[in-house]
Enzyme design. Structure first.
Site, PDB file in Angstrom:
ATOM      1  CB  CYS A 115      -1.709  -0.739   0.755  1.00  0.00           C
ATOM      2  SG  CYS A 115      -2.837  -1.933  -0.004  1.00  0.00           S
ATOM      3  CB  ALA A 241     -11.121   6.014   3.087  1.00  0.00           C
TER       4      ALA A 241
END
Length: 498
Positions: A115, A241
């Site tokens: 991230c 995703a």
């Protein structure tokens, strides 16, 4: 999967960890459509370490509940051997504490090392770990040695192919079961093309399964594309995703199905598992995509509760039936444990009652109903006296109404919740409506108050504003999507896959 069988990461299609999206309803939906493995959103170790594991017999879930009563992570038996718990961590000991807390309820534990967002990197977590391979190794070795479930991690690629391969080879030596590789550099965003060659080089350099991630932009638009992306990267498996967020039926060989149908199935899970309304709304808006300004989209955006969202999708009856089922189960459980009847403790009438914020509309609380009833009966305003015990810092409140006292025998985590519990006892003993969802309109609180509208500054409106302010504060401490759903984004910010 048979009980006791370790989760395999070879030749799978997985729902990627996505902030704000990967809560229980989306995970179950992905499994229904054919996902083999589902990852929860990244949850921060320091917050999870403070949680208690609570079996929620009403919802039939296992909840990990923070000290302020926020549900940080909710799971259920349906996903137990398919769900991967992803944590954000930069500390081996804390990572192990969290992993041990959840390991009996999940199929694997994953460490987020990809991230790039500041909320993750500023704490040394996420992509910040990529520049500290010693810490990566320490965390992963500690987890592999300390828990019984598989340990994995998810990374982004490094500036050079050689550095990336070297890091993953070092990760492999820690004993992890698999590694997911998001084929973009730390500074790249979803609009940038994915670097399939990097993933391919990693897959050839290690013997553990490599899960390819990052193909939603232009490579994976249908179920058949999943296999093509796998071949293009040479990976064992694929993780999706945004393609899955937009339409989870991408996992189905029959998919993609009409997004309207997918949204309805998602919403049914959100209702069934009491998902936070703002999280439900956010996920539906992601599925609506360019239709978010359509009449349906505007109705969804305006909705404040799951009941209102259900109305927008024509699922009002399903919502009401589900609420009734949950209420019946709750009542049966209460009658089977502590009798829900008043007991006199000195001059105080007590009942075993807890304030459940989710049982009331956003603008309504029992205290508000009690205040309005007291005014109608021309009684003095309810007076609350609250005490806090030292051993666990819990609160208990006694309310005086009409010269009589009422109190819950159960202790609450906050002063505000203790006051609400006392108000509930008083209302129930006196047989007065308390404002719960599903109750018939008693007329005690006017429609304007129910809808949270302000218009003028009368004494009544001033009181309402005070109560609404209380509610906002209570909501922040009980059901805020920011933490209850692991969310670290502003409401109108699209999710970033870690």
């Amino acid at each position: 999967m048979a009980a006791g069988t370790r989760l395999s990461f070879s030749n799978i299609a997985a729902l990627a960890p996505m902030v704000r999206v990967g809560t229980l309803p989306m995970r179950l939906l992905a499994l229904d459509y054919g996902a083999d493995v589902v990852y929860c959103e990244e949850l921060i170790d320091i917050k999870m370490a403070q949680c208690q594991r609570v079996v929620n017999e009403v919802l039939q879930t296992v909840d990990f509940v923070a000290p302020d009563d926020r549900v940080m992570f909710r799971t259920c038996e349906r996903e137990r051997d398919r769900v991967v718990f992803q944590m954000g961590t930069a500390d081996p000991d804390r990572a192990l504490t969290v992993a041990r807390l959840v390991e009996k309820d999940v199929a694997a534990v994953d460490v987020n090392m990809g991230c790039p967002k500041e909320y993750s990197t500023k704490g040394g977590m996420g992509a910040a770990l990529l520049s500290d391979p010693d810490k990566i190794e320490a965390i992963l070795r500690k987890l592999v040695a300390g828990v019984s479930v598989p340990v994995t991690c998810k990374i982004r690629i490094l500036p050079s192919l050689e550095e990336t391969v070297s890091l993953v080879q070092r990760i492999e030596k820690t004993g992890v079961t698999a590694v997911a590789v998001h084929g973009r550099f730390k500074e790249e965003r979803p609009r940038h093309p994915v670097h399939c060659d990097y993933i391919q080089a990693v897959a050839q350099a290690v013997s553990i399964p490599v899960i390819a991630n990052g193909g939603s932009l232009d490579l994976v638009k249908s179920n058949a594309d999943i296999e093509e992306f796998r071949k293009a990267t040479g990976a064992s498996s694929v993780m999706l995703a945004r393609a899955a967020m937009w339409n989870a039926s991408v996992f189905s060989s029959q998919g993609p199905l009409p997004v309207e149908r997918v949204m309805e199935e998602y919403l049914k899970y959100a209702i069934r598992y009491d998902n936070h309304a703002f999280n439900t709304k956010y996920c539906l808006c992601q599925m609506l995509r360019d239709k978010v300004e359509s009449p349906l989209g505007k109705q969804v955006q305006a909705a404040q509760t799951n009941a209102e969202i259900s109305e927008a999708y024509g699922l009002r009856e399903f919502f009401q039936q589900t609420q009734e089922q949950l209420r019946s189960r709750r009542d049966a459980l209460q009658s089977g444990s502590q009798p829900d009847r008043p007991v006199l403790d000195g001059d105080v009438t007590t009942m075993a009652v807890k304030f459940e914020r989710r049982e009331y509309p956003p603008q309504i609380t029992p205290k508000m109903f009690l205040l309005e009833w007291s005014r109608r009966e021309k009684l003095e305003q309810p007076l609350y006296e609250t005490v806090q015990r030292s051993q666990d810092r819990a609160f208990q409140s006694t309310v005086t109404v009409g010269e009589k006292k009422y109190r819950s025998s159960l202790w609450e985590k906050s002063k505000k919740f203790a006051e609400q519990a006392a108000a509930i006892v008083c209302l129930r003993v006196l047989g007065i409506p308390e404002g719960r969802i599903g109750e018939e309109d008693s007329g005690l609180v006017c429609k304007r108050k129910r809808e949270g509208k302000t218009n003028g500054a009368t004494e009544e409106e001033g009181s309402r504003k005070r109560h609404v302010a209380d509610i906002h504060q209570e909501t922040e401490t009980s059901e805020s999507p920011v933490v209850a759903n692991g969310d670290h984004h502003k409401p109108d910010t699209p999710p970033e896959q870690p």
